[in-house]
Design a protein around this motif. Sequence first.
Motif, PDB file in Angstrom:
ATOM      1  N   ILE A  67       0.864  -1.184   0.000  1.00  0.00           N
ATOM      2  CA  ILE A  67       0.000   0.000   0.000  1.00  0.00           C
ATOM      3  C   ILE A  67       0.900   1.234   0.000  1.00  0.00           C
ATOM      4  O   ILE A  67       1.804   1.355   0.832  1.00  0.00           O
ATOM      5  N   ILE A  68       0.691   2.118  -0.945  1.00  0.00           N
ATOM      6  CA  ILE A  68       1.432   3.381  -1.004  1.00  0.00           C
ATOM      7  C   ILE A  68       0.652   4.405  -0.185  1.00  0.00           C
ATOM      8  O   ILE A  68      -0.519   4.682  -0.479  1.00  0.00           O
ATOM      9  N   TRP A  69       1.304   4.959   0.827  1.00  0.00           N
ATOM     10  CA  TRP A  69       0.623   5.901   1.715  1.00  0.00           C
ATOM     11  C   TRP A  69       1.032   7.334   1.383  1.00  0.00           C
ATOM     12  O   TRP A  69       2.214   7.654   1.304  1.00  0.00           O
ATOM     13  N   ILE A  70       0.018   8.174   1.206  1.00  0.00           N
ATOM     14  CA  ILE A  70       0.229   9.589   0.872  1.00  0.00           C
ATOM     15  C   ILE A  70      -0.481  10.438   1.918  1.00  0.00           C
ATOM     16  O   ILE A  70      -1.646  10.191   2.246  1.00  0.00           O
ATOM     17  N   ASN A  71       0.215  11.440   2.432  1.00  0.00           N
ATOM     18  CA  ASN A  71      -0.426  12.339   3.391  1.00  0.00           C
ATOM     19  C   ASN A  71      -0.121  13.796   3.062  1.00  0.00           C
ATOM     20  O   ASN A  71       0.860  14.103   2.382  1.00  0.00           O
ATOM     21  N   SER A  72      -0.948  14.678   3.560  1.00  0.00           N
ATOM     22  CA  SER A  72      -0.730  16.110   3.384  1.00  0.00           C
ATOM     23  C   SER A  72      -1.625  16.865   4.358  1.00  0.00           C
ATOM     24  O   SER A  72      -2.577  16.302   4.910  1.00  0.00           O
ATOM     25  N   GLN A  73      -1.303  18.136   4.553  1.00  0.00           N
ATOM     26  CA  GLN A  73      -2.156  18.993   5.373  1.00  0.00           C
ATOM     27  C   GLN A  73      -2.023  20.436   4.899  1.00  0.00           C
ATOM     28  O   GLN A  73      -1.053  20.809   4.236  1.00  0.00           O
ATOM     29  N   ILE A  74      -3.043  21.227   5.262  1.00  0.00           N
ATOM     30  CA  ILE A  74      -3.086  22.623   4.852  1.00  0.00           C
ATOM     31  C   ILE A  74      -3.753  23.423   5.973  1.00  0.00           C
ATOM     32  O   ILE A  74      -4.598  22.885   6.696  1.00  0.00           O
ATOM     33  N   GLY A  75      -3.359  24.672   6.136  1.00  0.00           N
ATOM     34  CA  GLY A  75      -3.900  25.487   7.207  1.00  0.00           C
ATOM     35  C   GLY A  75      -5.391  25.725   7.081  1.00  0.00           C
ATOM     36  O   GLY A  75      -5.915  25.918   5.981  1.00  0.00           O
ATOM     37  N   SER A  76      -6.089  25.710   8.210  1.00  0.00           N
ATOM     38  CA  SER A  76      -7.547  25.876   8.221  1.00  0.00           C
ATOM     39  C   SER A  76      -7.980  27.310   8.526  1.00  0.00           C
ATOM     40  O   SER A  76      -9.155  27.635   8.442  1.00  0.00           O
ATOM     41  N   ILE A  77      -7.027  28.167   8.905  1.00  0.00           N
ATOM     42  CA  ILE A  77      -7.338  29.546   9.289  1.00  0.00           C
ATOM     43  C   ILE A  77      -7.082  30.453   8.083  1.00  0.00           C
ATOM     44  O   ILE A  77      -5.935  30.700   7.702  1.00  0.00           O
ATOM     45  N   LEU A  78      -8.148  30.945   7.483  1.00  0.00           N
ATOM     46  CA  LEU A  78      -8.043  31.748   6.266  1.00  0.00           C
ATOM     47  C   LEU A  78      -8.903  33.008   6.384  1.00  0.00           C
ATOM     48  O   LEU A  78      -9.725  33.137   7.286  1.00  0.00           O
ATOM     49  N   ILE A  79      -8.709  33.915   5.440  1.00  0.00           N
ATOM     50  CA  ILE A  79      -9.536  35.115   5.377  1.00  0.00           C
ATOM     51  C   ILE A  79     -10.740  34.842   4.488  1.00  0.00           C
ATOM     52  O   ILE A  79     -10.597  34.408   3.350  1.00  0.00           O
TER      53      ILE A  79
ATOM     54  N   LEU B 248     -10.465  17.833   9.914  1.00  0.00           N
ATOM     55  CA  LEU B 248      -9.931  18.921  10.721  1.00  0.00           C
ATOM     56  C   LEU B 248      -9.172  18.335  11.915  1.00  0.00           C
ATOM     57  O   LEU B 248      -9.658  17.419  12.587  1.00  0.00           O
ATOM     58  N   THR B 249      -7.967  18.846  12.181  1.00  0.00           N
ATOM     59  CA  THR B 249      -7.183  18.349  13.301  1.00  0.00           C
ATOM     60  C   THR B 249      -7.809  18.774  14.628  1.00  0.00           C
ATOM     61  O   THR B 249      -8.619  19.706  14.681  1.00  0.00           O
ATOM     62  N   ALA B 250      -7.421  18.112  15.710  1.00  0.00           N
ATOM     63  CA  ALA B 250      -8.023  18.356  17.025  1.00  0.00           C
ATOM     64  C   ALA B 250      -7.822  19.790  17.502  1.00  0.00           C
ATOM     65  O   ALA B 250      -8.668  20.330  18.225  1.00  0.00           O
ATOM     66  N   ASP B 251      -6.721  20.422  17.081  1.00  0.00           N
ATOM     67  CA  ASP B 251      -6.465  21.801  17.513  1.00  0.00           C
ATOM     68  C   ASP B 251      -7.068  22.840  16.569  1.00  0.00           C
ATOM     69  O   ASP B 251      -6.855  24.043  16.731  1.00  0.00           O
ATOM     70  N   ASN B 252      -7.802  22.370  15.546  1.00  0.00           N
ATOM     71  CA  ASN B 252      -8.484  23.250  14.576  1.00  0.00           C
ATOM     72  C   ASN B 252      -7.530  24.081  13.711  1.00  0.00           C
ATOM     73  O   ASN B 252      -7.966  25.023  13.051  1.00  0.00           O
ATOM     74  N   GLN B 253      -6.265  23.712  13.670  1.00  0.00           N
ATOM     75  CA  GLN B 253      -5.284  24.509  12.932  1.00  0.00           C
ATOM     76  C   GLN B 253      -5.076  24.035  11.492  1.00  0.00           C
ATOM     77  O   GLN B 253      -4.649  24.806  10.637  1.00  0.00           O
ATOM     78  N   PHE B 254      -5.396  22.771  11.219  1.00  0.00           N
ATOM     79  CA  PHE B 254      -5.101  22.204   9.897  1.00  0.00           C
ATOM     80  C   PHE B 254      -6.234  21.278   9.432  1.00  0.00           C
ATOM     81  O   PHE B 254      -6.972  20.716  10.244  1.00  0.00           O
ATOM     82  N   TYR B 255      -6.315  21.141   8.109  1.00  0.00           N
ATOM     83  CA  TYR B 255      -7.062  20.054   7.495  1.00  0.00           C
ATOM     84  C   TYR B 255      -6.025  19.085   6.936  1.00  0.00           C
ATOM     85  O   TYR B 255      -5.058  19.493   6.285  1.00  0.00           O
ATOM     86  N   ARG B 256      -6.218  17.795   7.196  1.00  0.00           N
ATOM     87  CA  ARG B 256      -5.233  16.827   6.751  1.00  0.00           C
ATOM     88  C   ARG B 256      -5.916  15.585   6.202  1.00  0.00           C
ATOM     89  O   ARG B 256      -7.081  15.312   6.478  1.00  0.00           O
ATOM     90  N   TYR B 257      -5.141  14.823   5.421  1.00  0.00           N
ATOM     91  CA  TYR B 257      -5.634  13.536   4.934  1.00  0.00           C
ATOM     92  C   TYR B 257      -4.481  12.545   4.833  1.00  0.00           C
ATOM     93  O   TYR B 257      -3.303  12.925   4.778  1.00  0.00           O
TER      94      TYR B 257
END
Length: 203
Positions: free
Chosen positions: A51-63, A128-137
């Motif tokens: 299984i090839i595992w791919i992960n990423s995340q991006i900030g959830s706090i935007l204007i 959404l991460t537990a601290d609400n700072q990022f969206y990840r997969y």
Amino acid sequence: MMKKHLKFLFLIPFLFAVVCESDDFICEIVKTEQYILNVENINETYSQTDIIWINSQIGSILIDSCTESNSPELITDIEIFQDGFFILRLGDFANLNAQVVDDATIIYDIGSVFNSDSCNDVQFVPELTADNQFYRYRIGINITVPGDYCIVNARDSFFNRQNENNDQIFAPYDILNNEIRFQDCGNTFVRNNILAHYFFRVN
């Protein structure tokens, strides 16, 4: 004289309302970064059970310019952070050098499938991460048919250029001026910038 001044002041809000309504301003959520995809188990060759595992995340706090606030805030509309990619098998397919794989097994460890109007690309939304700072997969891919493959973006993302991407695998298929060209649902897609994609073999 005073009554005339009062009448003019009463009309001012309506004048401003007309001016505002005539503007062609379109509100939007301003994204300031792209997903950078990381392959957890980088290899040139995988077995049919890997299984090839791919992960990423991006900030959830935007204007969000659609609100009255000009300050960054937590964006709760998860579809704003949708991502996706195509899994391609490399080869010579008559003016194309790749073909969309539609029978890979996809595992959604973090995030979930997103059903859109797209055809054979893999579309998903993050969590959404537990601290609400990022969206990840975190997405797993299993392919059981031997061959040479690559994964390319379907949206606005790219693989981490600091990591090995096995681009040497693409050399025998580089027949279209450093382009990856494929079709999906009758439409032809082109991807260049080979370093932004991930190549691998399955034995």
